[in-house]
Design an enzyme around this catalytic site. Structure first.
Site, PDB file in Angstrom:
ATOM      1  N   SER A 180      -2.832  -6.815   5.935  1.00 55.29           N
ATOM      2  CA  SER A 180      -3.224  -7.556   7.134  1.00 55.29           C
ATOM      3  C   SER A 180      -4.732  -7.645   7.347  1.00 55.29           C
ATOM      4  O   SER A 180      -5.195  -8.557   8.024  1.00 55.29           O
ATOM      5  CB  SER A 180      -2.556  -6.944   8.363  1.00 55.29           C
ATOM      6  OG  SER A 180      -2.808  -5.567   8.436  1.00 55.29           O
ATOM      7  N   HIS A 208       2.949 -10.633   7.182  1.00 60.39           N
ATOM      8  CA  HIS A 208       1.994 -11.733   6.970  1.00 60.39           C
ATOM      9  C   HIS A 208       2.418 -12.668   5.832  1.00 60.39           C
ATOM     10  O   HIS A 208       1.650 -13.544   5.444  1.00 60.39           O
ATOM     11  CB  HIS A 208       0.591 -11.177   6.700  1.00 60.39           C
ATOM     12  CG  HIS A 208      -0.029 -10.612   7.931  1.00 60.39           C
ATOM     13  ND1 HIS A 208      -0.674 -11.380   8.872  1.00 60.39           N
ATOM     14  CD2 HIS A 208      -0.067  -9.335   8.401  1.00 60.39           C
ATOM     15  CE1 HIS A 208      -1.093 -10.609   9.857  1.00 60.39           C
ATOM     16  NE2 HIS A 208      -0.733  -9.367   9.597  1.00 60.39           N
ATOM     17  N   LYS A 239       4.766 -13.745  14.135  1.00 62.51           N
ATOM     18  CA  LYS A 239       3.566 -14.386  13.579  1.00 62.51           C
ATOM     19  C   LYS A 239       3.905 -15.844  13.217  1.00 62.51           C
ATOM     20  O   LYS A 239       3.921 -16.681  14.101  1.00 62.51           O
ATOM     21  CB  LYS A 239       3.042 -13.569  12.409  1.00 62.51           C
ATOM     22  CG  LYS A 239       2.665 -12.122  12.828  1.00 62.51           C
ATOM     23  CD  LYS A 239       2.041 -11.338  11.723  1.00 62.51           C
ATOM     24  CE  LYS A 239       1.949  -9.849  12.003  1.00 62.51           C
ATOM     25  NZ  LYS A 239       1.054  -9.484  13.107  1.00 62.51           N
TER      26      LYS A 239
END
Ligand code: PMP
Length: 391
Positions: A180, A208, A239
């Site tokens: 990250s 991610h 996300k």
């Protein structure tokens, strides 16, 4: 109120060191532009990779779910808080990930903590990359298993740890799929090969990578063609999916075990209908609008090349997470402040979140940034970088 002098003292130290930062408050929706402190700026710090936070389909589905099922669920999943939509969504997620089953947690953080803390005993060993996310670290702190940390993305060091722990009942190797802070991708094929050689389980945290890597954003396992060879895939719904939550995708036996033993799952109320419905709609968007992922990558390439051409140091990033590494913490904060003056919000990140001397402004471009906005950002970086003597 009295009694907090020990905290006040520590906070004062942070203030002296310049690391005490008030929260940045958004006064608008989370888009490619946001309003902060009354000023419209380009957002370069969100994880809203595909722009789904404001996608009309997600909003409409969420509203309909509230109308039909209410605002909350009133219980944990294991007592009275499992609605049919929770299970339908999990089946859909499993299908999407090409796994037997999936289980949703309140967040990616609690998914990592829930799995790692529950599936191992003191006869087992968890083997973790040194740069894994805080939620993996906290999961490890809560397990009774023994622990080994291997050097970042270093298969040789991982092999050493595997050789030295051969007496354990179970070894669980855990890695972030995309790291990250640096945006580099884990060497998953090498990790999987080693785990097969030494008979260890592999777990990847694709926070991610979900919605970013692999076909339709299926993550690193799909990206590397490793379906069926990674035992546990954790992902986030907070996300690229644009809503909130985390999930574990893997075999049915894992799901069956977790619903009986994973404490964040057992002891915390289930997702409100609006959240689950919006997440489900987001999966539809991933399948039906793959061009969003293409745009994300186009924007990523354009922005990275622009930063490099300007002379910025962007480390080993291979994904939309692009750090602009400047060295000292104070300089990263100054760069962030200067960018804000120029109309761009990009957060400075310093020790202890990243190693000393590696402070940075971390940028994340999204699919919904326009070329023009990215050009404005590059111009802002140029102005700010020159002013501060970084380039
Ligand atoms: N894992 C990684 C690698 C992350 O970056 C994050 C988010 N910071 C999480 C897990 C936690 O995800 P969530 O925000 O859904 O709790």
């Amino acid at each position: 109120m009295n009694g907090f002098s020990h905290l006040e003292q520590e906070i004062q130290e942070w203030k002296t060191a310049g690391t005490f930062r008030p929260l940045t408050v958004l006064e608008s929706e989370q888009g490619s532009k946001v309003i902060i402190r009354g000023k419209e700026v380009i957002q370069l710090s969100s994880n809203n990779y595909l722009g789904l936070t404001t996608h009309p389909r997600l909003k409409k589905t969420a509203l309909e779910a509230v109308e039909k099922y209410g605002a909350g669920t009133g219980s944990v999943r294991t007592i009275a808080g499992t609605f049919s939509m929770h299970e339908t969504f999990e089946q859909r997620l499993a299908e999407f990930k090409h796994t037997e089953a999936a289980l949703v947690f309140q967040s990616g953080f609690t998914a990592n903590v829930g799995v790692i803390s529950s599936i191992l005993t003191d006869q087992d060993v968890v083997i973790s990359d040194e740069l894994n996310h805080a939620s993996i670290i906290d999961g490890i702190r809560l397990t009774k298993a023994n622990r080994r940390i291997y050097k970042h993305s270093d298969p040789d060091d991982l092999e050493k740890a595997l050789k030295e722990t051969q007496n354990a009942r179970v070894r669980l190797v855990v890695t972030d799929g995309v790291f990250s802070m640096d945006g580099d991708i884990a060497p998953l094929p090498e990790i999987v090969e080693l785990c097969e050689k030494y008979d260890a389980l592999v777990m990847v945290d694709d926070a991610h990578a979900s919605g970013v890597l692999g076909k339709n954003g299926r993550g690193t396992v799909d990206h590397f063609g490793l379906h069926g060879r990674v035992h546990i895939q954790v992902g986030t719904l907070s996300k690229a999916i644009g809503v909130l939550g985390g999930y574990v995708a893997g075999p049915q036996v894992l799901r069956d075990y977790l619903i009986h033993r994973a404490r964040p799952f057992l002891f915390s109320t289930s997702h409100p209908p609006a959240v689950t419905a919006a997440c489900h709609a987001a999966l539809d968007v991933l399948l039906e609008e793959p061009e969003r992922i293409d745009r994300l990558w186009e924007n990523t390439r354009f922005f990275k090349e622009g930063l490099t051409a300007l002379g910025f140091e962007t480390g080993k990033s291979e994904t939309p997470v692009t750090p602009v590494i400047v060295g000292e913490g104070a300089l990263a904060m100054q760069l962030s402040d200067q960018l804000f003056e120029e109309g761009v919000y990009a957060q400075g990140i310093a020790y202890p979140t990243v190693p000393k001397g590696k402070a940075r402004v971390r940028t994340i471009v999204t699919a919904v940034h326009t070329k023009e906005e990215l050009e404005t950002c590059l111009h802002a970086f140029e102005q700010a970088g020159k002013k501060l003597g970084i380039i």
